[in-house]
Design an enzyme around this catalytic site. Sequence first.
Site, PDB file in Angstrom:
ATOM      1  N   TRP A  35       0.825  -1.219   0.000  1.00  0.00           N
ATOM      2  CA  TRP A  35       0.000   0.000   0.000  1.00  0.00           C
ATOM      3  C   TRP A  35       0.857   1.267   0.000  1.00  0.00           C
ATOM      4  O   TRP A  35       1.850   1.352   0.712  1.00  0.00           O
ATOM      5  CB  TRP A  35      -0.873  -0.002   1.245  1.00  0.00           C
ATOM      6  CG  TRP A  35      -1.466   1.323   1.610  1.00  0.00           C
ATOM      7  CD1 TRP A  35      -0.868   2.308   2.354  1.00  0.00           C
ATOM      8  CD2 TRP A  35      -2.759   1.829   1.268  1.00  0.00           C
ATOM      9  NE1 TRP A  35      -1.721   3.385   2.489  1.00  0.00           N
ATOM     10  CE2 TRP A  35      -2.885   3.120   1.837  1.00  0.00           C
ATOM     11  CE3 TRP A  35      -3.834   1.307   0.528  1.00  0.00           C
ATOM     12  CZ2 TRP A  35      -4.029   3.893   1.697  1.00  0.00           C
ATOM     13  CZ3 TRP A  35      -4.976   2.084   0.389  1.00  0.00           C
ATOM     14  CH2 TRP A  35      -5.072   3.359   0.964  1.00  0.00           C
ATOM     15  N   ASP A  38       0.328   9.107   0.757  1.00  0.00           N
ATOM     16  CA  ASP A  38       0.977  10.390   0.449  1.00  0.00           C
ATOM     17  C   ASP A  38       2.460  10.318   0.068  1.00  0.00           C
ATOM     18  O   ASP A  38       3.217   9.575   0.702  1.00  0.00           O
ATOM     19  CB  ASP A  38       0.937  11.307   1.671  1.00  0.00           C
ATOM     20  CG  ASP A  38      -0.378  11.295   2.397  1.00  0.00           C
ATOM     21  OD1 ASP A  38      -1.335  10.706   1.902  1.00  0.00           O
ATOM     22  OD2 ASP A  38      -0.440  11.891   3.485  1.00  0.00           O
ATOM     23  N   GLN A  54       4.011   7.199   2.235  1.00  0.00           N
ATOM     24  CA  GLN A  54       3.280   6.447   3.251  1.00  0.00           C
ATOM     25  C   GLN A  54       3.098   5.028   2.726  1.00  0.00           C
ATOM     26  O   GLN A  54       2.606   4.821   1.605  1.00  0.00           O
ATOM     27  CB  GLN A  54       1.922   7.118   3.510  1.00  0.00           C
ATOM     28  CG  GLN A  54       2.034   8.435   4.243  1.00  0.00           C
ATOM     29  CD  GLN A  54       2.385   8.226   5.706  1.00  0.00           C
ATOM     30  OE1 GLN A  54       1.533   7.914   6.517  1.00  0.00           O
ATOM     31  NE2 GLN A  54       3.657   8.384   6.062  1.00  0.00           N
ATOM     32  N   PHE A  97       3.616   8.811  10.283  1.00  0.00           N
ATOM     33  CA  PHE A  97       2.739   9.504   9.339  1.00  0.00           C
ATOM     34  C   PHE A  97       3.542  10.498   8.485  1.00  0.00           C
ATOM     35  O   PHE A  97       4.744  10.635   8.625  1.00  0.00           O
ATOM     36  CB  PHE A  97       1.606  10.197  10.099  1.00  0.00           C
ATOM     37  CG  PHE A  97       0.410   9.307  10.343  1.00  0.00           C
ATOM     38  CD1 PHE A  97       0.516   7.924  10.301  1.00  0.00           C
ATOM     39  CD2 PHE A  97      -0.834   9.855  10.617  1.00  0.00           C
ATOM     40  CE1 PHE A  97      -0.591   7.103  10.520  1.00  0.00           C
ATOM     41  CE2 PHE A  97      -1.948   9.049  10.839  1.00  0.00           C
ATOM     42  CZ  PHE A  97      -1.824   7.677  10.797  1.00  0.00           C
ATOM     43  N   ARG A 166      -0.512  17.045  12.544  1.00  0.00           N
ATOM     44  CA  ARG A 166       0.363  16.180  11.723  1.00  0.00           C
ATOM     45  C   ARG A 166       0.897  16.844  10.449  1.00  0.00           C
ATOM     46  O   ARG A 166       0.514  17.925  10.077  1.00  0.00           O
ATOM     47  CB  ARG A 166      -0.385  14.900  11.341  1.00  0.00           C
ATOM     48  CG  ARG A 166      -1.716  15.114  10.631  1.00  0.00           C
ATOM     49  CD  ARG A 166      -2.370  13.757  10.381  1.00  0.00           C
ATOM     50  NE  ARG A 166      -3.690  13.875   9.796  1.00  0.00           N
ATOM     51  CZ  ARG A 166      -4.823  13.963  10.500  1.00  0.00           C
ATOM     52  NH1 ARG A 166      -4.784  13.943  11.818  1.00  0.00           N
ATOM     53  NH2 ARG A 166      -5.987  14.080   9.873  1.00  0.00           N
ATOM     54  N   TRP A 304      -9.243   9.080  -0.961  1.00  0.00           N
ATOM     55  CA  TRP A 304      -9.516   8.182   0.183  1.00  0.00           C
ATOM     56  C   TRP A 304     -10.884   7.524   0.061  1.00  0.00           C
ATOM     57  O   TRP A 304     -11.098   6.424   0.559  1.00  0.00           O
ATOM     58  CB  TRP A 304      -9.455   8.964   1.498  1.00  0.00           C
ATOM     59  CG  TRP A 304      -8.072   9.132   2.057  1.00  0.00           C
ATOM     60  CD1 TRP A 304      -7.383  10.306   2.164  1.00  0.00           C
ATOM     61  CD2 TRP A 304      -7.212   8.117   2.614  1.00  0.00           C
ATOM     62  NE1 TRP A 304      -6.149  10.070   2.741  1.00  0.00           N
ATOM     63  CE2 TRP A 304      -6.023   8.743   3.033  1.00  0.00           C
ATOM     64  CE3 TRP A 304      -7.332   6.744   2.792  1.00  0.00           C
ATOM     65  CZ2 TRP A 304      -4.963   8.054   3.617  1.00  0.00           C
ATOM     66  CZ3 TRP A 304      -6.274   6.047   3.374  1.00  0.00           C
ATOM     67  CH2 TRP A 304      -5.110   6.695   3.777  1.00  0.00           C
TER      68      TRP A 304
HETATM   69  C1  FRU Z   1      -3.268  12.217   4.246  1.00  0.00           C
HETATM   70  C2  FRU Z   1      -2.977  11.546   5.587  1.00  0.00           C
HETATM   71  C3  FRU Z   1      -2.061  12.410   6.423  1.00  0.00           C
HETATM   72  C4  FRU Z   1      -1.443  11.399   7.343  1.00  0.00           C
HETATM   73  C5  FRU Z   1      -1.303  10.206   6.428  1.00  0.00           C
HETATM   74  C6  FRU Z   1      -1.461   8.886   7.117  1.00  0.00           C
HETATM   75  O1  FRU Z   1      -3.617  11.341   3.248  1.00  0.00           O
HETATM   76  O2  FRU Z   1      -4.202  11.273   6.239  1.00  0.00           O
HETATM   77  O3  FRU Z   1      -2.693  13.462   7.110  1.00  0.00           O
HETATM   78  O4  FRU Z   1      -0.215  11.818   7.842  1.00  0.00           O
HETATM   79  O5  FRU Z   1      -2.282  10.330   5.418  1.00  0.00           O
HETATM   80  O6  FRU Z   1      -1.115   7.838   6.277  1.00  0.00           O
END
Ligand code: FRU
Length: 491
Positions: A35, A38, A54, A97, A166, A304
Site C-alpha cells: 500500500w 501520500d 506512506q 505519518f 500532523r 480516500w
Molecule cells: C493524508 C494523511 C495524512 C497522514 C497520512 C497517514 O492522506 O491522512 O494526514 O499523515 O495520510 O497515512
Amino acid sequence: MSTELDDARRFEEKYSSLISNEERPLFHLTPYIGWMNDPNGFSYYQGQYHMFYQYYPYDVHSGPMHWGHAVSDDMIKWKYLPCALAPDESFDKGGCFSGSALTAPDGKHVLMYTGVNTIVEDDGKRLFIQKQCIAIGDGLNYEKSEQNPVIDSSMLPEGGSIYDFRDPKIWQEKDGTYACVVANRAEDGCGQLLIYRSDDLKSWHFDCVLERSYGEYGKMWECPDFFELDGKQIILVSPQDMNQSGLEFHNGNGTMCIIGTYDKVNGFNREDVQAIDYGLDFYATQTIMTPDGRRVMSAWMQNWDAISIENPDQRWFGQLCMPRELSIRENRLIQNPVREIEAYRSKHIHQKTVIESETSLPEVYGRTIDLTVDISPSSELYEQFKIKVANGSRNYTLISFKPKTSILHLNRNNSGSCRDFAHDRKCLVRPRDGKIKLRVLIDRFSVEIFVNDGEQALTATLATPLSAVGVTFESVGAPANVEVDKYSLDF
Ligand code: FRU
C-alpha cells in the site's frame, strides 16, 4: 536496525519481484509492494531526487505506516530503495505519518514526520496522539533522534487538538534557522496551520497560526506546504470533509491552493483560494525546489473515498501523480508536467484536420502516450467536442468540452471500474471563443489532463484493460478544427 524495519526490508525484497513491470504504470511511482498513500520527504539529496511515501508493505490496504523510499535522476524513472522508517518506537508505534525532508548544513538528510501513538481508554476507545519527530540519515539509513518527539502536544496553541496534529513540512530560512508548518484541528473542529521554528532542529517553539479554515474549507486540513512562487506566498493544503462549492470544490477530501502575501509582522493575507486539481484522484500534495530553481509538486494520485481495491490479484495499491512544475499566472496556480518527461517521447505524430463525426486518426493511439489536442471552431461554433481515450471494445474514458458553457467534463463511467464511487467531474475553464488546448498524459492506470498550458488539471485513475488503446475525436453540432500532437512514451 529494529525488528520492524528489518522485517519490512526483508519482506519487500522477497515479494516485490512478484510484481512484473507490466503490472505497474510506466511513469508513475507505485509502492515497492503493498500500500502507498501520500508522497513524503520529496527532496533533492546528494545529486538525486528522493521520494518517500506512506507505506504498508504487507497488504494492499492501509496499515501501521512505514516510509517507503525511491530515488530518481529525473523524477520520472524511479529506483526502489529499502524501507526507510518503520513504526518501531514508543512515540511512533501507531505509525510514521506524513512529513518532509531537507539537507542539513553538515550534509545529513533530515526527515521530519508525525509519530502516532495509540492510547486505549478503559471503555476500549482508541485514541491516536500525534507528535512531530525527526530522523537523520545518509540517503539510505535513518536514525530516529533521541530528542523525539521534538514537537509535542504541550506546544500546541490553546484549543488545538492533540489527536489531529500532523504532516510537518520543514524548510530552512535564509538566515539558517529552521521552520515547519504543521496541520492541526482548531477548537472549532476545523483545520488550522501552525508554524514552529528552531535554531538547531532539536529544540522547537510555536511561532504563529498561519491560516485557518474557519469552517469555510472543510474540517481537518492535511499535508500543508508553504512557499514563495513568482512573488506570491502559496499555501497548498488537503482539507478533509469538504462540501461541494459550485464546480470549484467537490465533496470529501479535496486539495486547495491559497495565494496571498506574508510577512512575519502581519502574517498571511489571503488573496485567492482555488482547487489544485479538478479531477477524481488527487490528494496530499508536496513540493520541492529543484536545483535549477523550479517548484515541483507531487501528490497521491488517489482519493480516500475510492480506495476499494479494483483488482484483488494486484500486489500494489496507490500511485503518485506525474510531478508538476508550478508557476503563478494572473493569480492562478499553473501546473505542467515536469519537462523531464519529454526525454521519453518518441514516434511524434502531428495532424492538422477537421473533425466532425467520431473518428480516430492514423497512429494516434496508445496507453502510454503524451497527447496534445488544440481545438478551435470552424466557421460555426461546435456544441461539444469529445475525446475518448483508453478506448476499447467495451471501455473508454470521456473528456468533453462545451464551449458555450466553458465546461470541461471528465467521465470514467465506462472505464472498466466495477466500484460505485464518483466517476464524473466537471470543471469551469476560462472562456476563449471556443478554443481549448488539452494536454493528456495517459499511463496504464491513469489519465492526467492539463488545460490551456496548465491553467487547470484533472486527474483520474483508470481500471481499464490494457488492450483498450484507442483514441477517438468527435465534434457535435458543427465541425471543429483540430491540431493533434501525439508522442509515445517509452523507457
Ligand atoms: C493524508 C494523511 C495524512 C497522514 C497520512 C497517514 O492522506 O491522512 O494526514 O499523515 O495520510 O497515512
